[in-house]
Design an enzyme around this catalytic site. Structure first.
Site, PDB file in Angstrom:
ATOM      1  N   HIS A  51      23.305  31.338  58.087  1.00 52.51           N
ATOM      2  CA  HIS A  51      22.960  30.221  58.803  1.00 52.51           C
ATOM      3  C   HIS A  51      23.741  29.798  59.760  1.00 52.51           C
ATOM      4  O   HIS A  51      25.005  29.515  59.137  1.00 52.51           O
ATOM      5  CB  HIS A  51      22.544  29.018  57.656  1.00 52.51           C
ATOM      6  CG  HIS A  51      21.157  29.233  56.840  1.00 52.51           C
ATOM      7  ND1 HIS A  51      20.962  30.411  56.172  1.00 52.51           N
ATOM      8  CD2 HIS A  51      19.948  28.487  56.735  1.00 52.51           C
ATOM      9  CE1 HIS A  51      19.513  30.090  55.684  1.00 52.51           C
ATOM     10  NE2 HIS A  51      19.288  29.016  55.928  1.00 52.51           N
ATOM     11  N   GLU A 107      22.229  25.548  63.206  1.00 55.08           N
ATOM     12  CA  GLU A 107      21.175  24.622  62.886  1.00 55.08           C
ATOM     13  C   GLU A 107      21.717  23.115  63.271  1.00 55.08           C
ATOM     14  O   GLU A 107      21.590  22.551  64.200  1.00 55.08           O
ATOM     15  CB  GLU A 107      20.914  24.793  61.665  1.00 55.08           C
ATOM     16  CG  GLU A 107      19.633  23.699  60.989  1.00 55.08           C
ATOM     17  CD  GLU A 107      19.077  23.756  59.792  1.00 55.08           C
ATOM     18  OE1 GLU A 107      18.227  23.112  59.429  1.00 55.08           O
ATOM     19  OE2 GLU A 107      20.040  24.091  58.822  1.00 55.08           O
ATOM     20  N   ASP A 118      11.132  28.423  56.273  1.00 59.25           N
ATOM     21  CA  ASP A 118      12.623  27.719  55.636  1.00 59.25           C
ATOM     22  C   ASP A 118      12.139  27.253  54.340  1.00 59.25           C
ATOM     23  O   ASP A 118      12.300  28.205  53.336  1.00 59.25           O
ATOM     24  CB  ASP A 118      12.860  26.522  56.701  1.00 59.25           C
ATOM     25  CG  ASP A 118      14.448  26.532  56.345  1.00 59.25           C
ATOM     26  OD1 ASP A 118      14.891  26.922  55.606  1.00 59.25           O
ATOM     27  OD2 ASP A 118      14.680  25.411  57.083  1.00 59.25           O
ATOM     28  N   HIS A 178      13.368  30.190  52.072  1.00 61.18           N
ATOM     29  CA  HIS A 178      13.987  29.815  50.661  1.00 61.18           C
ATOM     30  C   HIS A 178      13.203  29.679  49.354  1.00 61.18           C
ATOM     31  O   HIS A 178      12.340  28.680  49.417  1.00 61.18           O
ATOM     32  CB  HIS A 178      14.955  28.629  50.732  1.00 61.18           C
ATOM     33  CG  HIS A 178      15.886  28.664  51.872  1.00 61.18           C
ATOM     34  ND1 HIS A 178      17.157  29.187  51.822  1.00 61.18           N
ATOM     35  CD2 HIS A 178      15.981  28.551  53.167  1.00 61.18           C
ATOM     36  CE1 HIS A 178      17.848  29.270  52.834  1.00 61.18           C
ATOM     37  NE2 HIS A 178      17.168  28.696  53.885  1.00 61.18           N
ATOM     38  N   HIS A 202      12.809  33.984  57.156  1.00 61.30           N
ATOM     39  CA  HIS A 202      13.609  32.861  56.795  1.00 61.30           C
ATOM     40  C   HIS A 202      12.978  31.968  55.850  1.00 61.30           C
ATOM     41  O   HIS A 202      12.041  31.174  55.970  1.00 61.30           O
ATOM     42  CB  HIS A 202      13.934  32.020  57.810  1.00 61.30           C
ATOM     43  CG  HIS A 202      15.067  31.244  57.690  1.00 61.30           C
ATOM     44  ND1 HIS A 202      16.201  30.782  58.723  1.00 61.30           N
ATOM     45  CD2 HIS A 202      15.236  30.211  56.664  1.00 61.30           C
ATOM     46  CE1 HIS A 202      16.814  29.907  58.172  1.00 61.30           C
ATOM     47  NE2 HIS A 202      16.220  29.467  57.074  1.00 61.30           N
TER      48      HIS A 202
END
Length: 336
Positions: free
Chosen positions: A197, A200, A278, A19, A17
């Site tokens: 996703h 969250e 992340d 980005h 995970h």
């Protein structure tokens, strides 16, 4: 336990995970702004870092999209990815499955091919020079329409043999997974893996939708699944991997303190959880720092850490043969 920092550094890991646009450090942001003659709304690196005080996901996204404006050329995307891979390799990452957001760039007039070619060239260099393998996952921006996502999938057609899968990111609240049912079905028909996703900031219902409507292979985040006992049982029964991001959760106020993070409870419930970074440039730590701070805050045992390392490879999209050497290396470390 052996020295915690040394033990974690030596553990082979996969990061599932990440980005890539979220690994844009302020120093590189300013370097690329100068290179491309892009004006930034910040006067200095310190001013950028001072802006990283987020109260929710949208606060972060506003700055995230501003920073991405400096990424214009194939070399920019190559340099961005290589900077990440060097940091990841230093943290013991042997395999990474990285997200990219083409719509963030095509909306600014940057061609899809410029983005993809820059990232793919860095991925090849990282494998050759650092020994870090990787896979590329195209994420759709959920605050945009499904028709726009379908157009992006069509635009990606020449690259489908070099993409691993598709995902869904950006603003979660108000944009449930079911909104993207058609594009995820189309991606599955094209042989791509599916991640999303969910859970969250969004409710457990979003996780149910990701499973039942999108038929995903992996859940990104998934923290709020713990609010629904039936959902927890479902995830355990499926062996569904959750790509949890502790420092991100802290920075975005999903948890108020790392000692209150649910990761240990997730492990104890039998969920297949992993630790990831992340958007590490914005959230205060790459994957090694996520492991170390979380282990300290939650008093994770050596057995917990070994489980997390194994989960990162079994939950990856590596084939069993590709994952086997990494799992053997973890077992060897455990046996020492």
């Amino acid at each position: 336990m052996r020295d915690l920092e040394t033990f974690i550094a030596g553990l082979p890991k996969a990061e599932l995970h990440l980005h890539i646009e979220g690994s844009l450090e302020p120093e590189l942001m300013f370097e690329l702004a100068r290179r491309n003659n892009v004006a930034l709304p910040f006067g200095s690196v310190d001013e950028v870092r001072a802006a990283y005080a987020f109260s929710n996901l949208q606060d972060f996204l506003d700055i995230y999209y501003q920073g991405a404006a400096v990424l214009l050329t194939q070399q920019d995307f190559h340099d961005l990815a290589m900077a990440y891979f060097r940091r990841a390799a230093a943290d013991g990452v042997r395999h990474a499955e990285i997200f990219f957001d083409p719509q963030t760039h095509t909306a600014r007039g940057v061609p899809f091919a410029v983005v993809a070619d820059g990232l793919l060239s860095a991925m090849a260099e990282a494998e050759a020079d650092l020994g870090v393998t990787s896979k590329l996952i195209l994420c759709f921006l959920r605050h945009l329409s499904e028709d726009e996502a379908l157009a992006t999938l069509d635009e990606a057609t020449p690259y489908l043999d070099r993409l691993c899968g598709v995902g869904l990111d950006s603003s979660e609240i108000g944009h449930p997974p079911a909104k993207f049912a058609r594009v995820f079905a189309a991606a599955r028909e094209r042989g791509l893996r599916l991640v999303c996703h969910a859970g969250e900031e969004g409710p457990p219902a979003y996780v149910w939708e990701a499973l039942d409507v999108l038929a995903v292979d992996r859940i990104d985040h998934g923290n709020r699944s713990l609010e629904d006992e039936a959902l927890v049982r479902r995830l355990v029964d499926l062996g569904m991997t959750l790509t949890v991001c502790p420092l991100s959760n802290l920075k975005l106020c999903v948890v108020n303190d790392l000692s209150a993070h649910p990761l240990k409870r997730m492990l104890d419930l039998g969920l297949t959880v992993t630790i990831n970074s992340d958007d590490p440039a914005y959230f205060g730590g790459y994957v090694g720092e996520n492991w170390l701070q979380t282990a300290r805050a939650l008093s994770l045992t050596e057995a917990d850490l070994l489980t997390l390392a194994r989960n990162s490879f079994t939950g990856s999209f590596l084939s069993p043969d590709e994952a086997a050497p990494h799992l053997a290396a973890i077992d060897a470390l455990a046996a020492k």
